[in-house]
Design an enzyme around this catalytic site. Structure first.
Site, PDB file in Angstrom:
ATOM      1  N   GLU A  23       1.405  -0.323  -4.965  1.00 57.54           N
ATOM      2  CA  GLU A  23       0.430   0.710  -5.295  1.00 57.54           C
ATOM      3  C   GLU A  23       1.168   2.006  -5.620  1.00 57.54           C
ATOM      4  OE1 GLU A  23      -3.508   2.920  -3.449  1.00 57.54           O
ATOM      5  OE2 GLU A  23      -1.796   2.495  -2.159  1.00 57.54           O
ATOM      6  N   ASP A  32       0.835  -1.188   0.000  1.00 52.08           N
ATOM      7  CA  ASP A  32       0.000   0.000   0.000  1.00 52.08           C
ATOM      8  C   ASP A  32       0.880   1.252   0.000  1.00 52.08           C
ATOM      9  OD1 ASP A  32      -2.781   1.195   0.496  1.00 52.08           O
ATOM     10  OD2 ASP A  32      -1.629   2.049   2.160  1.00 52.08           O
TER      11      ASP A  32
END
Length: 505
Positions: free
Chosen positions: A247, A209
Site C-alpha cells: 500500500e 499495509d
C-alpha cells in the site's frame, strides 16, 4: 557470469516472483472479503468463489488487535500482538480455511499491519486474544515490543510533510499509531517470524499495509528473509516467493514515490480507481481510454507492477485517496461499469471489493451484541442481513469469468464516439461495450466468430428445451464477418454489454 551479475539476476528473479499471485487453473482475480470470518470464507470458497472462477481472497488482518469501544472496522489495524486471533477466528480456524479454499482453487492473501502498533488508550488496552498492553509506555508484552523498538522521540505526521518530508512520513506516527522502527534487527525478526508463520499455514501472499510509511531498504530485508511458499498453499509449485503487494498511496507530487517500491514487489495503484471513477461518473471522456495500455501516459505503474481496484475498505469511506471520484456499491450502475472495464481491460492484477453496508464511516461489520461478527446470509445467491457482497453480483462475477477466458488476448477493434461510448474486443475471445451518455445503437466489429451470443451482463446461459442453450438475458447475433448490432439503452440498469466465446449459444 560474474558474481555481481549473479546477485542482480537472483534479486530480479525474487522481485518478479513476488509480483505473481500464483493463481491456479487460469484464474485472474482476487476478492477482498472485508471483515469476514474464517469459517464463512472457507464456505464461500467452496460454494461460490471456486465454482465461479475467482482466484484468491484477501482477508482482513488476522493478528490480535486492540478492542475499541463500539468495535469500529479500524480496530483491526491496531495490532496488539502477532498471534493469530481476531474477530475472524483463531489460528486453527485460519489454517482450516486456507486448506479448504485451496482445495476449491482459491488462494489466500493476508492483509498485514507491520508499520505500527496501537494508538494510546484511555483505559486498559486489551486485545482480541486477551493480551494486555500499555501503549502510553510503548509496552506490548504480546510480541514483546518496548520503547526501544519504536521511532523515538515520537512525532506526528503533518499534512505538510507529505509533499516535502519523506523522512517524517516514514518515522513519525500516522494518526497517533506508535511507529515501529523496522531498521532494528529485532523488529525485523518479529515481523519475519509473523510472515513465516502465515506462510507455513499455506497462504499465497501478503498485503503490506502502510508500506509508504516504511523505508524500502528495511522492507527489502524483511521480504528477502521471508520463506518460500508452503506447498500446502499453492500445490505442487516449488520454490515460489509469496505474492507481495504494497500500500503506497501516491497520486503524484509527494515526497514518497510508488516507484521506490516496485523493485521490491507489486504496488497498489491508487490512481487507477480515481481515473475510472471519473470516467464512469461522466466527468471525463471514455474515448481517452484508448491509450490506457500506455501506463506512462496516465502516470500509472507498469502493468506487471500494479494491483488495481475500483475501491477498497479505506477510500470507499472517504479515507486514503480519491475523495468523491471513488465509486462504491452505493452508486451501482457506474460502479458495475467501472468494474466491468477493469476486468475486461488487461492492465494490472485486479481485486474486487466485497463490502458490508454502512452509513457511519467508522461502522464495523454486522455483529451481535457481544461484538461477534454475524455470518452473511445468502438468499437467491445474494447476501442479506447487512452484507453487500458485490462479488456475488452477476455483472461482476460474470466479468471475472470473462477475464479468465481472455487473459492472454490483446485489446483490438477499439471504437468510440462523441456520446461517451466505447467498445473493444479482447482478440477473438471477448467483446465489451459501454455507454455513459444516452442509448448506444451501433453496428460494430466484435472480433468474435459468427454465432449467437448471450450478453453475460444481463443474463446466464442455461439449458433449454431439447438441451439447446438459451440466454436468460439479451442475445446478440454476430455475422460471419464478426460484426454485430450492439444496443444498450440508457434506461437499462447496466450501461455495459459483454460477450465471450464460452457464452455462444
Amino acid at each position: 557470469m560474474s558474481f555481481f551479475v549473479l546477485i542482480f539476476t537472483s534479486f530480479l528473479a525474487i522481485a518478479l516472483a513476488q509480483k505473481d499471485p500464483h493463481y491456479v487453473d487460469g484464474r485472474t482475480t482476487m476478492v477482498h472479503l472485508f471483515e469476514w470470518k474464517f469459517d464463512d470464507i472457507a464456505k464461500e470458497c467452496e460454494d461460490f468463489l471456486g465454482p465461479q472462477g475467482y482466484g484468491g481472497v484477501q482477508v482482513s488482518p488476522i493478528n490480535e488487535n486492540l478492542i475499541i469501544k463500539d468495535r469500529p472496522w479500524f480496530e483491526r489495524y491496531q495490532p496488539m500482538s502477532y498471534k493469530i486471533i481476531s474477530r475472524s477466528g483463531n489460528e486453527s480456524e485460519f489454517e482450516k480455511m486456507v486448506t479448504r479454499c485451496k482445495k476449491a482453487g482459491v488462494l489466500i492473501y493476508v492483509d498485514t499491519v507491520i508499520n505500527h502498533m496501537t494508538q494510546d488508550t484511555e483505559g486498559p488496552a486489551i486485545g482480541t486474544g486477551g493480551t494486555l498492553a500499555n501503549p502510553k509506555n510503548f509496552s506490548y508484552p504480546g510480541v514483546p515490543y518496548s520503547l526501544k523498538d519504536f521511532h523515538t522521540p515520537p512525532c506526528q505526521i503533518q499534512a505538510s510533510d507529505y509533499p516535502t518530508n519523506a523522512t517524517a512520513v516514514r518515522i513519525c506516527e500516522l494518526n497517533g499509531l506508535h511507529d515501529l522502527n523496522q531498521t532494528k534487527e529485532y523488529v525485523q525478526s518479529k515481523i519475519i517470524q509473523f510472515f513465516n508463520t502465515i506462510i507455513d499455514h499455506g497462504v499465497a501472499g501478503l498485503r503490506i499495509d502502510a508500506a509508504k510509511h516504511m523505508w524500502p531498504q528495511d522492507l527489502k530485508v524483511i521480504y528477502d528473509k521471508t520463506k518460500y511458499l508452503s506447498l500446502k498453499g499453492v500445490g505442487n509449485l516449488p520454490s515460489l516467493r509469496p505474492y507481495i503487494y504494497q500500500e503506497v498511496v501516491d497520486l503524484g507530487g509527494e515526497a514518497v514515490s510508488k516507484y521506490e517500491y516496485t523493485d521490491l514487489a507489486s504496488v497498489i495503484e491508487f490512481k487507477y480507481g480515481i481515473i475510472l471513477g471519473n470516467m464512469f461518473r461522466g466527468q471525463d471522456k471514455l474515448s481517452r481510454l484508448e491509450t490506457f495500455n500506455d501506463s506512462n501516459a496516465w502516470g500509472l505503474l507498469p502493468t506487471n507492477d500494479a494491483l488495481v481496484m475500483i475501491d477498497n475498505h479505506d477510500n470507499q469511506r472517504g479515507h486514503g485517496a480519491g475523495g468523491a471520484a471513488i465509486l462504491t456499491y452505493k452508486d451501482p450502475k457506474p460502479y458495475k461499469m467501472a468494474i466491468a472495464f477493469m476486468l475486461a481491460h488487461p492492465y494490472g492484477h485486479p481485486r474486487v471489493m466485497s463490502s458490508y453496508a454502512f452509513n457511519d464511516p467508522s461502522q464495523g461489520p454486522p455483529a451481535n451484541l457481544d461484538g461477534s461478527i454475524i455470518s452473511p446470509e445468502i438468499s437467491n445467491d445474494r447476501c442479506t442481513n447487512g452484507w453487500v457482497c458485490e462479488h456475488r453480483w452477476p455483472q461482476i462475477y460474470h466479468m471475472v469469468q470473462f477475464r479468465n477466458l481472455v487473459k492472454n488476448e490483446p485489446v483490438k477493434n477499439w471504437w468510440s464516439d462523441e456520446n461517451n461510448q466505447i467498445a473493444f474486443s479482447r482478440g477473438s475471445k471477448g467483446f465489451v461495450a459501454f455507454t455513459v451518455e444516452g442509448d448506444l445503437n451501433q453496428t460494430l466489429q466484435t472480433g468474435l466468430p459468427a454465432g449467437t451470443y448471450c450478453d453475460v451482463i444481463t443474463g446466464d446461459v442455461v439449458d433449454g428445451k431439447r438441451r439447446l442453450r438459451q440466454c436468460t438475458g439479451k442475445s446478440v447475433l454476430v455475422d460471419s464477418d464478426g460484426r454485430a448490432n450492439i444496443t444498450i439503452l440508457s434506461k437499462e440498469l447496466e450501461g455495459v454489454l459483454a460477450l465471450h466465446t464460452q457464452a455462444r449459444l
